[in-house]
Design a protein around this motif. Structure first.
Motif, PDB file in Angstrom:
ATOM      1  N   VAL A 125       0.833  -1.198   0.000  1.00  0.00           N
ATOM      2  CA  VAL A 125       0.000   0.000   0.000  1.00  0.00           C
ATOM      3  C   VAL A 125       0.873   1.255   0.000  1.00  0.00           C
ATOM      4  O   VAL A 125       1.872   1.340   0.713  1.00  0.00           O
ATOM      5  CB  VAL A 125      -0.963   0.024   1.211  1.00  0.00           C
ATOM      6  CG1 VAL A 125      -0.199   0.026   2.533  1.00  0.00           C
ATOM      7  CG2 VAL A 125      -1.919   1.202   1.123  1.00  0.00           C
ATOM      8  N   ASN A 126       0.485   2.206  -0.822  1.00  0.00           N
ATOM      9  CA  ASN A 126       1.038   3.557  -0.761  1.00  0.00           C
ATOM     10  C   ASN A 126       0.275   4.282   0.339  1.00  0.00           C
ATOM     11  O   ASN A 126      -0.930   4.533   0.210  1.00  0.00           O
ATOM     12  CB  ASN A 126       0.863   4.255  -2.115  1.00  0.00           C
ATOM     13  CG  ASN A 126       1.399   5.671  -2.131  1.00  0.00           C
ATOM     14  OD1 ASN A 126       1.251   6.412  -1.160  1.00  0.00           O
ATOM     15  ND2 ASN A 126       1.999   6.074  -3.237  1.00  0.00           N
ATOM     16  N   VAL A 127       0.979   4.613   1.434  1.00  0.00           N
ATOM     17  CA  VAL A 127       0.296   5.180   2.600  1.00  0.00           C
ATOM     18  C   VAL A 127       0.067   6.684   2.480  1.00  0.00           C
ATOM     19  O   VAL A 127      -0.626   7.282   3.307  1.00  0.00           O
ATOM     20  CB  VAL A 127       1.066   4.872   3.896  1.00  0.00           C
ATOM     21  CG1 VAL A 127       1.117   3.364   4.131  1.00  0.00           C
ATOM     22  CG2 VAL A 127       2.474   5.466   3.876  1.00  0.00           C
ATOM     23  N   ASN A 128       0.680   7.324   1.477  1.00  0.00           N
ATOM     24  CA  ASN A 128       0.471   8.754   1.244  1.00  0.00           C
ATOM     25  C   ASN A 128       0.837   9.577   2.480  1.00  0.00           C
ATOM     26  O   ASN A 128       0.120  10.492   2.877  1.00  0.00           O
ATOM     27  CB  ASN A 128      -0.986   9.018   0.821  1.00  0.00           C
ATOM     28  CG  ASN A 128      -1.183  10.388   0.210  1.00  0.00           C
ATOM     29  OD1 ASN A 128      -0.238  11.008  -0.280  1.00  0.00           O
ATOM     30  ND2 ASN A 128      -2.413  10.878   0.227  1.00  0.00           N
ATOM     31  N   GLY A 129       1.980   9.209   3.066  1.00  0.00           N
ATOM     32  CA  GLY A 129       2.460   9.909   4.260  1.00  0.00           C
ATOM     33  C   GLY A 129       2.114   9.145   5.519  1.00  0.00           C
ATOM     34  O   GLY A 129       0.964   9.164   5.968  1.00  0.00           O
ATOM     35  N   VAL A 130       3.100   8.448   6.096  1.00  0.00           N
ATOM     36  CA  VAL A 130       2.802   7.555   7.216  1.00  0.00           C
ATOM     37  C   VAL A 130       2.403   8.323   8.473  1.00  0.00           C
ATOM     38  O   VAL A 130       1.614   7.832   9.291  1.00  0.00           O
ATOM     39  CB  VAL A 130       4.011   6.637   7.488  1.00  0.00           C
ATOM     40  CG1 VAL A 130       5.184   7.417   8.107  1.00  0.00           C
ATOM     41  CG2 VAL A 130       3.637   5.471   8.381  1.00  0.00           C
ATOM     42  N   ARG A 131       2.898   9.557   8.643  1.00  0.00           N
ATOM     43  CA  ARG A 131       2.545  10.312   9.842  1.00  0.00           C
ATOM     44  C   ARG A 131       1.071  10.695   9.839  1.00  0.00           C
ATOM     45  O   ARG A 131       0.435  10.746  10.888  1.00  0.00           O
ATOM     46  CB  ARG A 131       3.424  11.553   9.952  1.00  0.00           C
ATOM     47  CG  ARG A 131       4.847  11.260  10.369  1.00  0.00           C
ATOM     48  CD  ARG A 131       5.756  12.460  10.249  1.00  0.00           C
ATOM     49  NE  ARG A 131       5.996  12.816   8.845  1.00  0.00           N
ATOM     50  CZ  ARG A 131       6.769  13.802   8.439  1.00  0.00           C
ATOM     51  NH1 ARG A 131       7.396  14.560   9.347  1.00  0.00           N
ATOM     52  NH2 ARG A 131       6.953  14.047   7.160  1.00  0.00           N
ATOM     53  N   ALA A 132       0.516  10.955   8.650  1.00  0.00           N
ATOM     54  CA  ALA A 132      -0.913  11.259   8.549  1.00  0.00           C
ATOM     55  C   ALA A 132      -1.746   9.989   8.539  1.00  0.00           C
ATOM     56  O   ALA A 132      -2.816   9.922   9.159  1.00  0.00           O
ATOM     57  CB  ALA A 132      -1.189  12.079   7.293  1.00  0.00           C
TER      58      ALA A 132
ATOM     59  N   CYS B 158       4.424  -4.256   2.289  1.00  0.00           N
ATOM     60  CA  CYS B 158       5.257  -3.295   1.562  1.00  0.00           C
ATOM     61  C   CYS B 158       4.574  -1.933   1.602  1.00  0.00           C
ATOM     62  O   CYS B 158       3.372  -1.834   1.311  1.00  0.00           O
ATOM     63  CB  CYS B 158       5.442  -3.731   0.113  1.00  0.00           C
ATOM     64  SG  CYS B 158       6.296  -5.311  -0.084  1.00  0.00           S
ATOM     65  N   VAL B 159       5.307  -0.899   1.963  1.00  0.00           N
ATOM     66  CA  VAL B 159       4.738   0.444   2.050  1.00  0.00           C
ATOM     67  C   VAL B 159       5.529   1.386   1.148  1.00  0.00           C
ATOM     68  O   VAL B 159       6.735   1.235   0.971  1.00  0.00           O
ATOM     69  CB  VAL B 159       4.730   0.970   3.500  1.00  0.00           C
ATOM     70  CG1 VAL B 159       3.736   0.196   4.336  1.00  0.00           C
ATOM     71  CG2 VAL B 159       6.119   0.918   4.127  1.00  0.00           C
ATOM     72  N   GLN B 160       4.800   2.348   0.589  1.00  0.00           N
ATOM     73  CA  GLN B 160       5.416   3.341  -0.274  1.00  0.00           C
ATOM     74  C   GLN B 160       4.945   4.738   0.123  1.00  0.00           C
ATOM     75  O   GLN B 160       3.914   4.902   0.758  1.00  0.00           O
ATOM     76  CB  GLN B 160       5.047   3.097  -1.748  1.00  0.00           C
ATOM     77  CG  GLN B 160       5.422   1.731  -2.283  1.00  0.00           C
ATOM     78  CD  GLN B 160       4.357   0.706  -2.030  1.00  0.00           C
ATOM     79  OE1 GLN B 160       3.164   0.986  -2.204  1.00  0.00           O
ATOM     80  NE2 GLN B 160       4.745  -0.495  -1.631  1.00  0.00           N
ATOM     81  N   GLU B 161       5.723   5.706  -0.300  1.00  0.00           N
ATOM     82  CA  GLU B 161       5.478   7.121  -0.026  1.00  0.00           C
ATOM     83  C   GLU B 161       5.279   7.354   1.472  1.00  0.00           C
ATOM     84  O   GLU B 161       4.321   7.983   1.905  1.00  0.00           O
ATOM     85  CB  GLU B 161       4.283   7.646  -0.836  1.00  0.00           C
ATOM     86  CG  GLU B 161       4.375   9.135  -1.069  1.00  0.00           C
ATOM     87  CD  GLU B 161       3.317   9.673  -2.027  1.00  0.00           C
ATOM     88  OE1 GLU B 161       3.302  10.906  -2.210  1.00  0.00           O
ATOM     89  OE2 GLU B 161       2.525   8.897  -2.584  1.00  0.00           O
ATOM     90  N   THR B 162       6.242   6.870   2.254  1.00  0.00           N
ATOM     91  CA  THR B 162       6.158   7.061   3.704  1.00  0.00           C
ATOM     92  C   THR B 162       6.380   8.518   4.100  1.00  0.00           C
ATOM     93  O   THR B 162       5.852   8.975   5.109  1.00  0.00           O
ATOM     94  CB  THR B 162       7.187   6.183   4.416  1.00  0.00           C
ATOM     95  OG1 THR B 162       8.503   6.489   3.933  1.00  0.00           O
ATOM     96  CG2 THR B 162       6.889   4.710   4.184  1.00  0.00           C
TER      97      THR B 162
END
Length: 270
Positions: A7-14, A33-37
């Motif tokens: 998943v593309n998380v589109n910013g892990v902090r948000a 698998c994560v993207q765009e952390t």
């Protein structure tokens, strides 16, 4: 059984407080698998990684890119990049080794036609294609399978984007991009979700936040699992974990989750 989600998380902090933390705590996946952390490792929300081992590379520019792989235990090896002078520091690719299996997390550049961003994307494609061929050959020599998951930022065919006519001249659906991806499939890589859902539109994995794209399921299927043939043949399920409502989304992407039987499983693929 290996269950792998991407998943593309589109910013892990948000994403963490919006719902990613709850999803991660409940998932049955043993690899994520994560993207765009968009974060350094010490900026991940507190408690998010409880029970997980994170292999991660941030983007060179603060607040951009970043990819990682979460596993239930320590991987055998971790490698960053594709051997590229331009891209290896940009937080675009990381891969890990598990017993008999290499898993990569990819965030392929998102271009814009007629701008330097599209030129960057095309340069990445030119380097990534040969890297994948080399990785496959090396894995075959080592008797291991390979799985590359992530945000590929290319919809392979007309069945993979709802409004394909309107986007025929946009990055992500350009003829040369789709031809590049089709070339990988011709070389033997298997698009696992499409193989499990051969005669449907989608299932889409990304929806714009603009308008009513999510409510109307006007999406793109750009989050892919590309696997070596023997591994793809062991896929027993492949689902997009689409949120029930627009308000329950924690990213503009949804997790794409595939379960792969192993040689020791009592039953093979259905």
């Amino acid at each position: 059984m290996h269950t792998v989600s991407s998943v593309n998380v589109n910013g892990v902090r948000a994403a963490g407080p919006k719902g990613f933390a709850r999803w991660l705590a409940r998932t049955t996946a043993d690899v994520v698998c994560v993207q765009e952390t968009r974060a350094e490792r010490d900026e991940f929300p507190a408690g998010l990684l409880d029970g997980w081992v994170l292999s991660h590379v941030p983007g060179a520019q603060r607040g951009r890119c970043g990819v990682g792989v979460l596993t239930r235990g320590e991987p055998e090896a971790v490698r960053v990049g594709i051997g590229s002078t331009e891209f290896d520091g940009s937080g675009r690719y990381l891969e890990i080794d598990l017993p008999g299996l290499t898993i990569g997390s990819l965030y392929l550049p998102n271009g814009t036609v007629g701008t330097p961003r599209q030129d960057e994307k095309d340069r990445f494609l030119a380097e990534f294609g040969p890297y994948l061929a080399e990785r496959r050959a090396k894995a075959a020599a080592e008797d291991r399978e390979v799985l590359v998951c992530g945000d590929w930022n290319i919809a392979p065919t007309e069945r993979d984007i709802r409004a394909w006519r309107r986007n025929a001249k946009n990055s992500g659906f350009l003829p040369h991009e789709r031809a590049w991806l089709a070339g990988l499939l011709a070389e033997g890589w298997v698009d696992v979700v499409r193989a499990r859902h051969p005669d449907v539109d989608g299932p889409y994995s990304w929806w714009s936040y603009r308008g009513r794209a999510f409510d109307n399921d006007a999406g793109w299927r750009i989050d892919l699992h590309l696997a070596t043939p023997a591994l793809a043949a062991r896929a027993v399920s492949a689902v997009v974990e689409r949120a029930a409502t627009h308000g329950e989304r924690w990213s503009d992407h949804a997790p794409v989750t595939v379960s792969y039987a192993t040689a020791t499983d009592p039953e093979g693929p259905a």
